[in-house]
Design a protein around this motif. Structure first.
Motif, PDB file in Angstrom:
ATOM      1  N   VAL A  33       0.865  -1.176   0.000  1.00  0.00           N
ATOM      2  CA  VAL A  33       0.000   0.000   0.000  1.00  0.00           C
ATOM      3  C   VAL A  33       0.901   1.224   0.000  1.00  0.00           C
ATOM      4  N   ASP A  34       0.810   2.036  -1.041  1.00  0.00           N
ATOM      5  CA  ASP A  34       1.664   3.217  -1.137  1.00  0.00           C
ATOM      6  C   ASP A  34       1.334   4.231  -0.055  1.00  0.00           C
ATOM      7  N   GLN A  35       2.260   5.135   0.181  1.00  0.00           N
ATOM      8  CA  GLN A  35       2.140   6.122   1.252  1.00  0.00           C
ATOM      9  C   GLN A  35       0.781   6.829   1.205  1.00  0.00           C
ATOM     10  N   GLY A  36       0.120   6.895   2.358  1.00  0.00           N
ATOM     11  CA  GLY A  36      -1.161   7.575   2.447  1.00  0.00           C
ATOM     12  C   GLY A  36      -2.331   6.804   1.883  1.00  0.00           C
ATOM     13  N   GLY A  37      -2.101   5.575   1.433  1.00  0.00           N
ATOM     14  CA  GLY A  37      -3.187   4.793   0.841  1.00  0.00           C
ATOM     15  C   GLY A  37      -3.540   5.240  -0.557  1.00  0.00           C
ATOM     16  N   ALA A  38      -2.554   5.825  -1.262  1.00  0.00           N
ATOM     17  CA  ALA A  38      -2.796   6.341  -2.615  1.00  0.00           C
ATOM     18  C   ALA A  38      -2.777   5.204  -3.629  1.00  0.00           C
ATOM     19  N   VAL A  39      -3.875   4.513  -3.768  1.00  0.00           N
ATOM     20  CA  VAL A  39      -3.969   3.384  -4.690  1.00  0.00           C
ATOM     21  C   VAL A  39      -5.254   3.482  -5.501  1.00  0.00           C
ATOM     22  N   LYS A  40      -5.234   2.956  -6.717  1.00  0.00           N
ATOM     23  CA  LYS A  40      -6.415   2.994  -7.576  1.00  0.00           C
ATOM     24  C   LYS A  40      -7.574   2.204  -6.980  1.00  0.00           C
ATOM     25  N   ASP A  41      -7.255   1.186  -6.171  1.00  0.00           N
ATOM     26  CA  ASP A  41      -8.304   0.395  -5.540  1.00  0.00           C
ATOM     27  C   ASP A  41      -9.156   1.225  -4.581  1.00  0.00           C
ATOM     28  N   ALA A  42      -8.655   2.409  -4.196  1.00  0.00           N
ATOM     29  CA  ALA A  42      -9.428   3.291  -3.316  1.00  0.00           C
ATOM     30  C   ALA A  42     -10.710   3.759  -3.988  1.00  0.00           C
ATOM     31  N   LYS A  43     -10.772   3.640  -5.302  1.00  0.00           N
ATOM     32  CA  LYS A  43     -11.940   4.102  -6.054  1.00  0.00           C
ATOM     33  C   LYS A  43     -13.223   3.453  -5.563  1.00  0.00           C
ATOM     34  N   LEU A  44     -13.179   2.166  -5.221  1.00  0.00           N
ATOM     35  CA  LEU A  44     -14.374   1.456  -4.768  1.00  0.00           C
ATOM     36  C   LEU A  44     -14.892   2.023  -3.454  1.00  0.00           C
ATOM     37  N   GLY A  45     -13.993   2.248  -2.495  1.00  0.00           N
ATOM     38  CA  GLY A  45     -14.408   2.799  -1.206  1.00  0.00           C
ATOM     39  C   GLY A  45     -15.007   4.182  -1.331  1.00  0.00           C
ATOM     40  N   LEU A  46     -14.478   4.991  -2.235  1.00  0.00           N
ATOM     41  CA  LEU A  46     -15.024   6.334  -2.443  1.00  0.00           C
ATOM     42  C   LEU A  46     -16.351   6.270  -3.184  1.00  0.00           C
ATOM     43  N   ALA A  47     -16.542   5.244  -4.012  1.00  0.00           N
ATOM     44  CA  ALA A  47     -17.840   5.052  -4.662  1.00  0.00           C
ATOM     45  C   ALA A  47     -18.909   4.710  -3.629  1.00  0.00           C
ATOM     46  N   VAL A  48     -18.525   3.933  -2.599  1.00  0.00           N
ATOM     47  CA  VAL A  48     -19.450   3.620  -1.504  1.00  0.00           C
ATOM     48  C   VAL A  48     -19.817   4.902  -0.755  1.00  0.00           C
ATOM     49  N   LEU A  49     -18.819   5.748  -0.482  1.00  0.00           N
ATOM     50  CA  LEU A  49     -19.080   7.030   0.175  1.00  0.00           C
ATOM     51  C   LEU A  49     -20.030   7.876  -0.670  1.00  0.00           C
ATOM     52  N   ALA A  50     -19.791   7.926  -1.967  1.00  0.00           N
ATOM     53  CA  ALA A  50     -20.658   8.694  -2.867  1.00  0.00           C
ATOM     54  C   ALA A  50     -22.094   8.172  -2.817  1.00  0.00           C
ATOM     55  N   SER A  51     -22.255   6.854  -2.767  1.00  0.00           N
ATOM     56  CA  SER A  51     -23.593   6.257  -2.693  1.00  0.00           C
ATOM     57  C   SER A  51     -24.295   6.645  -1.399  1.00  0.00           C
ATOM     58  N   ALA A 106     -16.357  19.112   0.729  1.00  0.00           N
ATOM     59  CA  ALA A 106     -14.975  19.491   1.018  1.00  0.00           C
ATOM     60  C   ALA A 106     -14.263  18.375   1.761  1.00  0.00           C
ATOM     61  N   THR A 107     -13.020  18.151   1.391  1.00  0.00           N
ATOM     62  CA  THR A 107     -12.164  17.205   2.107  1.00  0.00           C
ATOM     63  C   THR A 107     -10.719  17.587   1.848  1.00  0.00           C
ATOM     64  N   PRO A 108      -9.862  17.627   2.874  1.00  0.00           N
ATOM     65  CA  PRO A 108      -8.454  18.010   2.677  1.00  0.00           C
ATOM     66  C   PRO A 108      -7.673  16.912   1.977  1.00  0.00           C
ATOM     67  N   SER A 109      -6.500  17.261   1.448  1.00  0.00           N
ATOM     68  CA  SER A 109      -5.714  16.301   0.675  1.00  0.00           C
ATOM     69  C   SER A 109      -4.283  16.156   1.160  1.00  0.00           C
ATOM     70  N   GLY A 110      -3.847  14.891   1.219  1.00  0.00           N
ATOM     71  CA  GLY A 110      -2.430  14.563   1.330  1.00  0.00           C
ATOM     72  C   GLY A 110      -1.979  14.177  -0.059  1.00  0.00           C
ATOM     73  N   THR A 111      -2.339  12.962  -0.471  1.00  0.00           N
ATOM     74  CA  THR A 111      -2.074  12.529  -1.856  1.00  0.00           C
ATOM     75  C   THR A 111      -3.184  12.961  -2.799  1.00  0.00           C
ATOM     76  N   GLY A 112      -4.339  13.325  -2.246  1.00  0.00           N
ATOM     77  CA  GLY A 112      -5.463  13.755  -3.082  1.00  0.00           C
ATOM     78  C   GLY A 112      -6.366  12.631  -3.538  1.00  0.00           C
ATOM     79  N   THR A 113      -6.095  11.409  -3.093  1.00  0.00           N
ATOM     80  CA  THR A 113      -6.864  10.244  -3.550  1.00  0.00           C
ATOM     81  C   THR A 113      -8.344  10.367  -3.219  1.00  0.00           C
ATOM     82  N   THR A 114      -8.659  10.771  -1.992  1.00  0.00           N
ATOM     83  CA  THR A 114     -10.056  10.867  -1.564  1.00  0.00           C
ATOM     84  C   THR A 114     -10.807  11.902  -2.394  1.00  0.00           C
TER      85      THR A 114
END
Length: 292
Positions: free
Chosen positions: A130-148, A167-175
């Motif tokens: 898992v790259d620093q900060g959780g910056a992975v493409k697989d994060a897309k699914l979890g954010l889709a759940v949040l969007a739902s 609004a949400t702050p960014s480290g890697t910007g993934t969220t």
């Protein structure tokens, strides 16, 4: 898991709404829960070891440690060389992660970059990186759940019908990135909390093209990550008086820019990370004695 609740907070005379992802779990909460969602749903037998890297103030580090504890996975975490003060920490994210079973390995500063670049070369199928900060493409699914969840709460009236800005702050910007992709009808505000706007854009572009509805607000001045600032603790205390504790690493900068650069109704996605406040508040007290 049930949808995380919505709270209201008044700051400088403005009404804001907060999606309380910080309440999901004491350690595995906020945007880290969303980023790690795919791994959380992965059968435990898939991996036996997870590797990541970064700093000892990292919220992702603690969230991964909590997840690995649940899964029964070994967790190896690499950092640059620590100071003696950092090694002796008995509170905060680093101490909690060690208590959860994290195995910490220090790499000499001059060797760190090359070491991290070579991490993937010696993996087997039972090891996950898992790259620093959780910056992975697989994060897309979890954010889709949040969007739902946001859509569902909007339909039910839990979120006001006239809110179209998040609004949400960014480290890697993934969220912020994947949330903007999942909710094109919303404007998504974020600020760079590690590095500048250009650095944040580079991190995002490494994952996917930045959509037009993602707005990166430029902070009024350059802040060094995890360094105590008087205006940050002032903002934190104003929010605390409003009834909600936010983290001291990311949230203050985001809230400062929302107040300075926006005027509409906004739903703030609480990123969690409040477990790190234990050690950060101690640092603030030492630097600004009498201010806390």
């Amino acid at each position: 898991m049930k949808n995380s609740p919505i709270s209201k907070i008044i700051l400088e005379g403005r009404d804001f709404f907060v999606k309380r992802d910080d309440l999901i779990d004491p350690y595995l909460a906020g945007n880290k829960y969303r980023k790690l969602y795919t791994l959380l749903k992965t059968p435990s037998k898939t991996y036996d070891t997870l590797i990541s890297y970064g700093g000892t103030q990292s919220n992702a580090m603690l969230a991964i440690a909590a997840m690995c504890k649940q899964k029964g996975w070994k967790f190896l975490y690499y950092t640059k060389t620590l100071s003696q003060t950092q090694r002796n920490q008995s509170e905060g994210n680093y101490a909690h992660a060690l208590n959860l079973g994290m195995q910490h390995i220090e790499i000499q500063n001059e060797q760190y970059k090359d070491f991290i670049s070579a991490l993937r070369l010696n993996f087997n199928s039972k090891t996950c990186l898992v790259d620093q900060g959780g910056a992975v493409k697989d994060a897309k699914l979890g954010l889709a759940v949040l969007a739902s969840e946001i859509k569902e709460q909007k339909e039910s009236g839990t979120i006001a019908k006239d809110i179209f800005s998040l609004a949400t702050p960014s480290g890697t910007g993934t969220t912020a990135l994947f949330l903007a992709l999942a909710l094109p009808q919303y404007k998504i505000y974020t600020v760079p909390c590690i590095g500048d706007v250009e650095y944040l854009q580079e991190q995002m572009q490494a994952l996917v093209n930045i959509p037009d509805n993602l707005v990166i607000l430029q902070p009024k001045k350059k802040y060094h990550f995890a360094k105590p600032y008087k205006e940050f603790i002032d903002t934190y205390e104003k929010l605390l008086l409003g009834g909600i504790a936010f983290d001291l690493l990311y949230a203050p900068s985001m809230w400062q820019e929302l107040l300075a650069q926006t005027d509409e109704k906004i739903l703030y996605i609480h990123s969690g990370g409040v477990s790190g406040n234990e050690s950060m508040l101690k640092r603030y007290s030492q630097k600004f004695r009498g201010a806390l």
